[in-house]
Design an enzyme around this catalytic site. Structure first.
Site, PDB file in Angstrom:
ATOM      1  CB  ALA A  27      -9.690  11.281  -8.902  1.00  0.00           C
ATOM      2  CG  ASP A 107     -10.404  17.135  -3.423  1.00  0.00           C
ATOM      3  OD1 ASP A 107     -10.521  16.678  -4.576  1.00  0.00           O
ATOM      4  OD2 ASP A 107     -11.272  16.960  -2.544  1.00  0.00           O
ATOM      5  CG  HIS A 122      -6.806   6.853  -0.763  1.00  0.00           C
ATOM      6  ND1 HIS A 122      -7.127   6.716  -2.091  1.00  0.00           N
ATOM      7  CD2 HIS A 122      -6.869   5.607  -0.233  1.00  0.00           C
ATOM      8  CE1 HIS A 122      -7.366   5.440  -2.358  1.00  0.00           C
ATOM      9  NE2 HIS A 122      -7.227   4.735  -1.241  1.00  0.00           N
ATOM     10  CB  CYS A 133       9.758  12.707  14.512  1.00  0.00           C
ATOM     11  SG  CYS A 133       9.229  14.382  14.081  1.00  0.00           S
ATOM     12  CB  CYS A 148      11.018  17.584  10.617  1.00  0.00           C
ATOM     13  SG  CYS A 148      10.528  17.355  12.346  1.00  0.00           S
ATOM     14  CG  ASN A 210     -16.764   6.443 -13.350  1.00  0.00           C
ATOM     15  OD1 ASN A 210     -16.334   7.164 -12.456  1.00  0.00           O
ATOM     16  ND2 ASN A 210     -15.975   5.879 -14.264  1.00  0.00           N
TER      17      ASN A 210
HETATM   18  C1  BV8 Z   1      -2.403  -0.871   0.675  1.00  0.00           C
HETATM   19  C2  BV8 Z   1      -3.371   9.397  -2.116  1.00  0.00           C
HETATM   20  C3  BV8 Z   1      -1.501  -2.532   2.080  1.00  0.00           C
HETATM   21  C4  BV8 Z   1      -2.113   9.966  -2.647  1.00  0.00           C
HETATM   22  C5  BV8 Z   1      -3.762   7.352  -3.353  1.00  0.00           C
HETATM   23  C6  BV8 Z   1      -1.401  -5.149  -7.507  1.00  0.00           C
HETATM   24  C7  BV8 Z   1      -2.726  -5.510  -7.626  1.00  0.00           C
HETATM   25  C8  BV8 Z   1      -3.700  -5.025  -6.744  1.00  0.00           C
HETATM   26  C9  BV8 Z   1      -3.344  -4.135  -5.730  1.00  0.00           C
HETATM   27  C10 BV8 Z   1      -2.021  -3.754  -5.629  1.00  0.00           C
HETATM   28  C11 BV8 Z   1      -1.051  -4.260  -6.503  1.00  0.00           C
HETATM   29  N1  BV8 Z   1       0.134  -3.704  -6.162  1.00  0.00           N
HETATM   30  C12 BV8 Z   1      -0.042  -2.898  -5.091  1.00  0.00           C
HETATM   31  C13 BV8 Z   1      -1.358  -2.919  -4.739  1.00  0.00           C
HETATM   32  C14 BV8 Z   1      -2.001  -2.155  -3.628  1.00  0.00           C
HETATM   33  C15 BV8 Z   1      -2.159  -0.704  -4.028  1.00  0.00           C
HETATM   34  C16 BV8 Z   1      -2.994  -0.589  -5.277  1.00  0.00           C
HETATM   35  O1  BV8 Z   1      -4.198  -0.769  -5.240  1.00  0.00           O
HETATM   36  N2  BV8 Z   1      -2.333  -0.284  -6.392  1.00  0.00           N
HETATM   37  C17 BV8 Z   1      -3.087  -0.121  -7.637  1.00  0.00           C
HETATM   38  C18 BV8 Z   1      -2.477   1.027  -8.435  1.00  0.00           C
HETATM   39  C19 BV8 Z   1      -3.057  -1.418  -8.401  1.00  0.00           C
HETATM   40  N3  BV8 Z   1      -2.862  -0.071  -2.920  1.00  0.00           N
HETATM   41  C20 BV8 Z   1      -2.159   0.441  -1.899  1.00  0.00           C
HETATM   42  O2  BV8 Z   1      -0.948   0.480  -1.862  1.00  0.00           O
HETATM   43  C21 BV8 Z   1      -2.978   0.937  -0.731  1.00  0.00           C
HETATM   44  N4  BV8 Z   1      -2.427   0.424   0.465  1.00  0.00           N
HETATM   45  O3  BV8 Z   1      -2.859  -1.709  -0.057  1.00  0.00           O
HETATM   46  O4  BV8 Z   1      -1.735  -1.158   1.811  1.00  0.00           O
HETATM   47  C22 BV8 Z   1      -0.934  -2.555   3.433  1.00  0.00           C
HETATM   48  C23 BV8 Z   1      -1.664  -3.187   4.427  1.00  0.00           C
HETATM   49  C24 BV8 Z   1      -1.135  -3.220   5.694  1.00  0.00           C
HETATM   50  C25 BV8 Z   1       0.084  -2.594   5.960  1.00  0.00           C
HETATM   51  C26 BV8 Z   1       0.795  -1.933   4.942  1.00  0.00           C
HETATM   52  C27 BV8 Z   1       0.269  -1.890   3.657  1.00  0.00           C
HETATM   53  C28 BV8 Z   1      -2.904   2.449  -0.656  1.00  0.00           C
HETATM   54  C29 BV8 Z   1      -3.584   3.035  -1.851  1.00  0.00           C
HETATM   55  C30 BV8 Z   1      -3.710   4.542  -1.667  1.00  0.00           C
HETATM   56  C31 BV8 Z   1      -2.794   5.243  -2.630  1.00  0.00           C
HETATM   57  N5  BV8 Z   1      -3.025   6.674  -2.522  1.00  0.00           N
HETATM   58  N6  BV8 Z   1      -4.010   8.639  -3.175  1.00  0.00           N
HETATM   59  C32 BV8 Z   1      -2.400  11.039  -3.663  1.00  0.00           C
HETATM   60  O5  BV8 Z   1      -3.569  11.371  -3.912  1.00  0.00           O
HETATM   61  O6  BV8 Z   1      -1.411  11.528  -4.200  1.00  0.00           O
HETATM   62  S1  BV8 Z   1      -4.488   6.555  -4.644  1.00  0.00           S
HETATM   63  C33 BV8 Z   1      -5.095   7.638  -5.808  1.00  0.00           C
HETATM   64  O7  BV8 Z   1      -5.871   6.802  -6.682  1.00  0.00           O
HETATM   65  C34 BV8 Z   1      -6.101   8.691  -5.351  1.00  0.00           C
HETATM   66  O8  BV8 Z   1      -6.507   8.570  -4.013  1.00  0.00           O
HETATM   67  C35 BV8 Z   1      -7.296   8.387  -6.264  1.00  0.00           C
HETATM   68  O9  BV8 Z   1      -8.481   8.856  -5.776  1.00  0.00           O
HETATM   69  C36 BV8 Z   1      -7.194   6.930  -6.196  1.00  0.00           C
HETATM   70  C37 BV8 Z   1      -8.073   6.044  -6.946  1.00  0.00           C
HETATM   71  O10 BV8 Z   1      -8.214   6.507  -8.210  1.00  0.00           O
HETATM   72  P1  BV8 Z   1      -9.667   7.077  -8.600  1.00  0.00           P
HETATM   73  O11 BV8 Z   1     -10.165   7.948  -7.498  1.00  0.00           O
HETATM   74  O12 BV8 Z   1     -10.517   5.930  -8.988  1.00  0.00           O
HETATM   75  O13 BV8 Z   1      -9.284   8.003  -9.779  1.00  0.00           O
HETATM   76  P2  BV8 Z   1      -9.109   7.554 -11.300  1.00  0.00           P
HETATM   77  O14 BV8 Z   1      -8.496   8.686 -12.046  1.00  0.00           O
HETATM   78  O15 BV8 Z   1      -8.463   6.199 -11.344  1.00  0.00           O
HETATM   79  O16 BV8 Z   1     -10.609   7.355 -11.809  1.00  0.00           O
HETATM   80  C38 BV8 Z   1     -11.440   8.499 -11.924  1.00  0.00           C
HETATM   81  C39 BV8 Z   1     -12.695   8.008 -12.595  1.00  0.00           C
HETATM   82  O17 BV8 Z   1     -13.623   9.082 -12.614  1.00  0.00           O
HETATM   83  C40 BV8 Z   1     -12.455   7.617 -14.045  1.00  0.00           C
HETATM   84  O18 BV8 Z   1     -13.093   6.364 -14.287  1.00  0.00           O
HETATM   85  C41 BV8 Z   1     -13.098   8.741 -14.860  1.00  0.00           C
HETATM   86  O19 BV8 Z   1     -13.736   8.252 -16.018  1.00  0.00           O
HETATM   87  C42 BV8 Z   1     -14.146   9.232 -13.896  1.00  0.00           C
HETATM   88  N7  BV8 Z   1     -14.448  10.661 -14.048  1.00  0.00           N
HETATM   89  C43 BV8 Z   1     -13.588  11.673 -14.356  1.00  0.00           C
HETATM   90  N8  BV8 Z   1     -14.268  12.841 -14.346  1.00  0.00           N
HETATM   91  C44 BV8 Z   1     -15.557  12.545 -14.038  1.00  0.00           C
HETATM   92  C45 BV8 Z   1     -15.669  11.160 -13.838  1.00  0.00           C
HETATM   93  N9  BV8 Z   1     -16.825  10.551 -13.516  1.00  0.00           N
HETATM   94  C46 BV8 Z   1     -17.914  11.331 -13.388  1.00  0.00           C
HETATM   95  N10 BV8 Z   1     -17.882  12.692 -13.555  1.00  0.00           N
HETATM   96  C47 BV8 Z   1     -16.729  13.320 -13.884  1.00  0.00           C
HETATM   97  N11 BV8 Z   1     -16.732  14.653 -14.059  1.00  0.00           N
HETATM   98 ZN    ZN Z   2      10.636  15.130  12.508  1.00  0.00          ZN
END
Ligand code: BV8
Ligand code: ZN
Length: 241
Positions: A27, A107, A122, A133, A148, A210
């Site tokens: 992000a 995006d 993602h 469906c 739907c 970052n």
């Molecule tokens: C899965 C789409 C299994 C939706 C998103 C406990 C421990 C560990 C893991 C887990 C847990 N409990 C659950 C889990 C798994 C979970 C997970 O990881 N949870 C986290 C919160 C702990 N993961 C999942 O559920 C994934 N699926 O594991 O499935 C499975 C397997 C088989 C069958 C069934 C299931 C799915 C994860 C996907 C979730 N969807 N997005 C939407 O966008 O609304 S995640 C969401 O977070 C976005 O995609 C985002 O991109 C993503 C990650 O965050 P970042 O991109 O890193 O963004 P963030 O703000 O955190 O960081 C930005 C960084 O940029 C910062 O450091 C900032 O300083 C820096 N920055 C800002 N501006 C700048 C910059 N750097 C440079 N220049 C700038 N200008």
């Molecule tokens: Zn439907």
């Protein structure tokens, strides 16, 4: 020469020497285009915890909140355009330098900047479907909060927490990262699994760009702290030296 200039020069040389570069973005790659990120100061997480809204539970049990969160994000993407950092990455791909972009962003900004090999790990907020469906649905139909024809709830094609990642995008990104000789990770807190494992699956060099430290810096060969757009432009300007 200032330290950061030294790091920029080192990154430029690494890009010049690399044969297969993969870029992994989060992000933080979109904030300079006006899209708030998830976890830093004014990120989404501050106003609303997406881990409670970007879930199938919210979709099925709190559709009003789910719909508000996603329709607000879809509408706010309306006049958002890619920034110079996206353009640098697209240029490197045209030059045959950057092999692929694996992104956590939904995006579409990498594609809008001209990048063609983009793996949306993602999913995408730019298209919608029926949660029941699977039938595709127009974004306007979702925004109008219509159901739907089957009666199911509409949702964007993003990967919600607890959902598995699109296997095609995951397999391609993993394959390219395993074969890469340079992986550049940009704008991610590396908190979301399983994407946060990808950088360590390459045998090649790892560079992190970052704004803030992530706690993973010691696992990277080179770390540049600052704005993605500015750093990518500086690295691109320093190439060929
Ligand atoms: C899965 C789409 C299994 C939706 C998103 C406990 C421990 C560990 C893991 C887990 C847990 N409990 C659950 C889990 C798994 C979970 C997970 O990881 N949870 C986290 C919160 C702990 N993961 C999942 O559920 C994934 N699926 O594991 O499935 C499975 C397997 C088989 C069958 C069934 C299931 C799915 C994860 C996907 C979730 N969807 N997005 C939407 O966008 O609304 S995640 C969401 O977070 C976005 O995609 C985002 O991109 C993503 C990650 O965050 P970042 O991109 O890193 O963004 P963030 O703000 O955190 O960081 C930005 C960084 O940029 C910062 O450091 C900032 O300083 C820096 N920055 C800002 N501006 C700048 C910059 N750097 C440079 N220049 C700038 N200008
Ligand atoms: Zn439907």
């Amino acid at each position: 020469m200032a330290i950061e200039d030294q790091a920029v020069l080192e990154a430029a040389r690494a890009v010049d020497e690399a044969k297969k570069v993969v870029i992994l973005t989060g992000a933080g790659m979109s904030t300079e285009a006006g899209v708030p990120d998830f976890r830093s100061q004014n990120g989404w997480w501050k106003q609303i915890d997406p881990r409670t809204v970007a879930t199938t539970e919210a979709l099925e049990g709190q559709y009003g909140l789910f719909h508000d969160f996603y329709s607000f994000r879809i509408r706010s993407l309306g006049d958002v355009r890619p920034h110079s950092g996206h353009a640098v990455i697209a240029k490197w791909e045209k030059q045959g330098k950057a092999g692929a972009v694996a992104t956590q962003n939904v995006d579409g900004l990498h594609q809008a900047a001209g990048s063609r090999q983009v793996y949306e790990l993602h999913g995408s907020i730019l298209s919608c479907r029926c949660h029941a469906c699977g039938r595709p649905a127009a974004q306007g139909t979702f925004l109008d909060k219509e159901a739907c024809p089957c009666g199911g709830k509409l949702r964007p094609n993003v990967v919600l927490f607890g959902e598995s990642l699109p296997s095609g995008a995951w397999d391609m990104a993993l394959n390219r990262i395993e074969r890469a000789d340079l992986v550049i990770v940009i704008g991610t807190s590396l908190t979301v699994y399983p994407v946060n494992q990808l950088p360590y699956l390459t045998k090649g060099k790892r560079i992190l760009i970052n704004m803030e430290t992530t706690g993973e810096e010691n696992r990277f060969d080179l770390v540049l702290l600052g704005k993605a757009g500015e750093i990518l432009e500086a690295v691109d300007r320093s190439r060929g030296q």
